[in-house]
Every structure is written in C-alpha cells, then in structure tokens.
Design an enzyme around this catalytic site. Structure first.
Site, PDB file in Angstrom:
ATOM      1  N   TYR A 125       6.169   8.228  -2.413  1.00  0.00           N
ATOM      2  CA  TYR A 125       4.857   8.308  -3.053  1.00  0.00           C
ATOM      3  C   TYR A 125       4.440   9.770  -3.192  1.00  0.00           C
ATOM      4  O   TYR A 125       3.924  10.190  -4.234  1.00  0.00           O
ATOM      5  CB  TYR A 125       3.848   7.546  -2.189  1.00  0.00           C
ATOM      6  CG  TYR A 125       2.424   7.537  -2.697  1.00  0.00           C
ATOM      7  CD1 TYR A 125       1.965   6.500  -3.505  1.00  0.00           C
ATOM      8  CD2 TYR A 125       1.527   8.539  -2.342  1.00  0.00           C
ATOM      9  CE1 TYR A 125       0.648   6.465  -3.952  1.00  0.00           C
ATOM     10  CE2 TYR A 125       0.217   8.517  -2.781  1.00  0.00           C
ATOM     11  CZ  TYR A 125      -0.217   7.478  -3.595  1.00  0.00           C
ATOM     12  OH  TYR A 125      -1.520   7.463  -4.030  1.00  0.00           O
ATOM     13  N   ALA A 171      -6.440   7.543 -15.328  1.00  0.00           N
ATOM     14  CA  ALA A 171      -6.219   6.597 -16.426  1.00  0.00           C
ATOM     15  C   ALA A 171      -6.090   5.174 -15.909  1.00  0.00           C
ATOM     16  O   ALA A 171      -6.644   4.232 -16.488  1.00  0.00           O
ATOM     17  CB  ALA A 171      -4.963   6.992 -17.208  1.00  0.00           C
ATOM     18  N   SER A 180      -0.001   6.954 -16.606  1.00  0.00           N
ATOM     19  CA  SER A 180       0.114   6.587 -15.198  1.00  0.00           C
ATOM     20  C   SER A 180      -0.649   7.523 -14.271  1.00  0.00           C
ATOM     21  O   SER A 180      -0.471   7.474 -13.048  1.00  0.00           O
ATOM     22  CB  SER A 180       1.589   6.561 -14.779  1.00  0.00           C
ATOM     23  OG  SER A 180       2.188   7.838 -14.936  1.00  0.00           O
ATOM     24  N   LYS A 232       0.806  -1.221   0.000  1.00  0.00           N
ATOM     25  CA  LYS A 232       0.000   0.000   0.000  1.00  0.00           C
ATOM     26  C   LYS A 232       0.840   1.273   0.000  1.00  0.00           C
ATOM     27  O   LYS A 232       0.392   2.338   0.394  1.00  0.00           O
ATOM     28  CB  LYS A 232      -0.991   0.017   1.171  1.00  0.00           C
ATOM     29  CG  LYS A 232      -1.904  -1.209   1.216  1.00  0.00           C
ATOM     30  CD  LYS A 232      -2.501  -1.533  -0.145  1.00  0.00           C
ATOM     31  CE  LYS A 232      -3.380  -0.428  -0.708  1.00  0.00           C
ATOM     32  NZ  LYS A 232      -3.747  -0.679  -2.137  1.00  0.00           N
ATOM     33  N   ASN A 267       1.881  -0.957  -7.038  1.00  0.00           N
ATOM     34  CA  ASN A 267       1.187  -1.287  -8.286  1.00  0.00           C
ATOM     35  C   ASN A 267       1.205  -0.106  -9.255  1.00  0.00           C
ATOM     36  O   ASN A 267       1.364  -0.276 -10.460  1.00  0.00           O
ATOM     37  CB  ASN A 267      -0.251  -1.729  -8.004  1.00  0.00           C
ATOM     38  CG  ASN A 267      -0.322  -3.163  -7.530  1.00  0.00           C
ATOM     39  OD1 ASN A 267      -0.041  -4.086  -8.279  1.00  0.00           O
ATOM     40  ND2 ASN A 267      -0.669  -3.354  -6.268  1.00  0.00           N
ATOM     41  N   TRP A 268       1.066   1.089  -8.713  1.00  0.00           N
ATOM     42  CA  TRP A 268       1.126   2.304  -9.527  1.00  0.00           C
ATOM     43  C   TRP A 268       2.517   2.479 -10.130  1.00  0.00           C
ATOM     44  O   TRP A 268       2.676   2.600 -11.355  1.00  0.00           O
ATOM     45  CB  TRP A 268       0.758   3.507  -8.651  1.00  0.00           C
ATOM     46  CG  TRP A 268       0.900   4.839  -9.309  1.00  0.00           C
ATOM     47  CD1 TRP A 268       0.565   5.173 -10.592  1.00  0.00           C
ATOM     48  CD2 TRP A 268       1.405   6.038  -8.698  1.00  0.00           C
ATOM     49  NE1 TRP A 268       0.824   6.513 -10.823  1.00  0.00           N
ATOM     50  CE2 TRP A 268       1.337   7.058  -9.679  1.00  0.00           C
ATOM     51  CE3 TRP A 268       1.879   6.353  -7.432  1.00  0.00           C
ATOM     52  CZ2 TRP A 268       1.747   8.368  -9.413  1.00  0.00           C
ATOM     53  CZ3 TRP A 268       2.273   7.647  -7.164  1.00  0.00           C
ATOM     54  CH2 TRP A 268       2.217   8.642  -8.150  1.00  0.00           C
ATOM     55  N   LYS A 289      -8.621   5.851  -3.976  1.00  0.00           N
ATOM     56  CA  LYS A 289      -8.512   7.318  -4.014  1.00  0.00           C
ATOM     57  C   LYS A 289      -7.206   7.790  -4.634  1.00  0.00           C
ATOM     58  O   LYS A 289      -7.173   8.742  -5.384  1.00  0.00           O
ATOM     59  CB  LYS A 289      -8.647   7.896  -2.598  1.00  0.00           C
ATOM     60  CG  LYS A 289     -10.081   8.015  -2.091  1.00  0.00           C
ATOM     61  CD  LYS A 289     -10.130   8.871  -0.829  1.00  0.00           C
ATOM     62  CE  LYS A 289     -11.566   9.134  -0.402  1.00  0.00           C
ATOM     63  NZ  LYS A 289     -11.620   9.989   0.815  1.00  0.00           N
ATOM     64  N   HIS A 334       7.683  -6.977  -1.835  1.00  0.00           N
ATOM     65  CA  HIS A 334       7.357  -6.331  -0.559  1.00  0.00           C
ATOM     66  C   HIS A 334       8.297  -6.806   0.551  1.00  0.00           C
ATOM     67  O   HIS A 334       8.094  -6.459   1.713  1.00  0.00           O
ATOM     68  CB  HIS A 334       5.929  -6.677  -0.131  1.00  0.00           C
ATOM     69  CG  HIS A 334       4.853  -6.123  -1.019  1.00  0.00           C
ATOM     70  ND1 HIS A 334       4.843  -4.816  -1.461  1.00  0.00           N
ATOM     71  CD2 HIS A 334       3.718  -6.698  -1.508  1.00  0.00           C
ATOM     72  CE1 HIS A 334       3.751  -4.620  -2.202  1.00  0.00           C
ATOM     73  NE2 HIS A 334       3.064  -5.738  -2.233  1.00  0.00           N
TER      74      HIS A 334
END
Length: 312
Positions: free
Chosen positions: A212, A250, A246, A66, A70-71, A269, A127
């Site tokens: 992030y 999208a 990205s 988290k 993945n992004w 979100k 991870h």
C-alpha cells in the site's frame, strides 16, 4: 457505473440494513477457526467455494481487510476494462446480467455457477488465506496481485471501519479493538497469520506483491507495473487515465455511486502513518514484539519496511 459496481452497491446496502437489525452476537460466525460477517458470507458459500474453477487468465487481487483492496481493486478493474476495449470482449463486458460481486467468498452459494458465464478476464478479489482458496487457482497458475500494508495502519483503519459499519462489531475504545486485533479475533482472521501464510507463496511466478505504501508513494509506477504483470498492454495515455481516476480524492468524490452506503466509511483518510494518532507506547511495544516474533525474517515482513512505517 463500472462492471462490478451495481452488484457491489446492492449487496453492501443490504448488508448495512441487515446489520442494523441484528444483535451484536449474531454479526459474525466461525468457520474453520476464522470469523466472518454473517450478513455477506455463509458456511454454505464456503462449502460451495470448493467447486470454483479458476481460469488461467483470471485476474486475482488478494489482501487482508483494510489493506487497500477496494482502492487497488478499482485500479485493476479499470485496467482490465480498458484493455478489453482492444478485444472482441467489449460487448460481453457491458452485459449487466453478467455482473457478479467481485469478492470471491462473498455472496450466495450459487454464485460460482453464475461466474462460469462471466467473460474473460474475470477480476476477482479475496481476503482469504491461500490455503482457504480453491485449489484450482494455484493449479491453473492464475495471476495474483498480493497487496500488503503495514499492520499499524491496518489496525487503525480497521478500527474506524468496524465502528462505522453496522455488519461488523463496534468498539467503545481503540484499546478494546486492539486486544481483539492482536488475538486475531477479526473478520477474516489474524493479520499476522495472513501475511505469514502468504509469505510461503511469494516465489511463485504468477504472484506479484505490492505494498500500500509504495503505491501511495508512486501510484503511476505502481499502476504501470500492475498493468505489465497482467499483460494488459495499455498505452501510456490510458495508464495515466487510470492513475488520475484512482486518486483518493477522485475515489472519495465518486464513493456514493461506486460503493453505496459503504463509501463514506471506506474512504476516510487514505493516508500512511495515521496509527500515530491512536497507538500508545504500550500498543507500539506489543505490536513491535509480535511483528518481530511472527514476521521478522519472512519476505513479506521485509517488504513491509516495518522500521520505516511503524516506528515512532
């Protein structure tokens, strides 16, 4: 569908179906003191993981669950795929039989033998704590992009993720989840252990750390820096294409094809400071104290800009 997606979707959809049939106490197993999801990991896979042989041109992404893996993983895969178009590896990259699930520790015990047939550059996510990674990764000095995110947003995102994903334990209240999160009773272990242990490796020349939050603030700059770190040699136009694809909007729109049943849960979100909607004064005090005790003074703790992103 991109390089890893079909394998990704198939495994996650199966895990979701299996999780719906399992008793809550069977969803997780303990391996060397850390919890992992039974539907996608196994002790046999972890034992076989020791045999994994890294290549010096492997492209690794490491991040606590988290934190946005993945992004950023999609960004990395996109960058490497475009870069491959400039080489003779394009045909092999398109070979569906060579697909493999991108998370190193997820899958069956035979995956590491199959991974030997994957063409370079292999894009691999994980991870895992650095000490739990195969030693060959550090011996070969494969490049690693280390992704970190402020703990309050990680906890908030993990709470929704756990409640929306059948292979993970669910929680009646955020307070119940928060207690487990602070004690490290989470899939892949403690957030604070993760950041602390990776802090010991940040001086390595083959590791680039990005947060992030900074990637959210300036995605174009972040994508360019990632491309340069991995020496992918993309044009400005190609970089911009990756940036456009990205965006959260999208990725959410394409989530069903890229992530299957996981998509609606994964792309909730994609914001910064959502923790303010869930943290009580008591939660804040406990998190602030733990961060100060565990991560204050570490390089990654400083890079997280806790006072900027985690103060009311």
């Amino acid at each position: 569908m991109s390089k890893h997606r079909k394998k990704f979707v198939a495994l996650i959809d199966k895990a979701m179906a299996d999780g719906n049939k399992m008793a809550s106490e069977d969803l997780m197993f303990l391996y060397k003191g850390i919890l992992y999801p039974s539907t996608i990991c196994s002790p046999e896979t972890f034992k076989a993981l020791k045999s994994f042989e890294a290549r010096d041109d492997d492209v690794f992404l490491a991040g606590y669950p988290k934190s946005g893996t993945n992004w950023v993983g999609q960004i990395l895969t996109d960058l490497v795929t475009i870069s491959a178009k400039h080489t003779e590896n394009l045909n092999s990259l398109d070979d569906e039989e060579l697909e493999e699930f991108p998370y190193l520790e997820v899958g069956d015990a035979e995956k590491y033998q199959r991974m030997e047939n994957l063409p370079s550059k292999r894009v691999i996510f994980t991870h895992l704590l650095p000490d739990n990674l195969p030693s060959s990764i550090f011996k070969r000095e494969a490049k690693i992009l280390l992704l970190i995110r402020n703990p309050k947003d990680v906890a908030t995102s993990f709470y929704h993720f756990s409640n929306g994903l059948s292979p993970l334990p669910s929680y009646k209240t955020f307070n119940d989840f928060f207690a487990d999160f602070m004690m490290g009773k989470m899939p892949w272990g403690s957030y604070f252990d993760y950041v602390f242990e990776w802090s010991k490796h940040t001086d390595r020349k083959n590791i680039m750390t990005i947060t992030y939050e900074e990637l959210k603030e300036n995605r174009a700059l972040g994508v360019k820096q990632i491309s340069e770190f991995f020496e992918l040699h993309l044009t400005d136009e190609e970089i911009q294409g990756v940036v456009d694809r990205s965006s959260f909007e999208a990725m959410k729109e394409n989530s069903k094809s890229t992530h299957g049943a996981l998509g609606s849960v994964l792309f909730r979100k994609g914001s910064v400071s959502d923790w303010k909607n869930f943290f009580s004064e008591d939660h804040n005090q406990k998190m602030d104290m733990t961060f100060e005790e565990r991560l204050s003074g570490t390089k990654l703790g400083e890079k997280l800009k806790y006072d900027v992103y985690c103060k009311p």
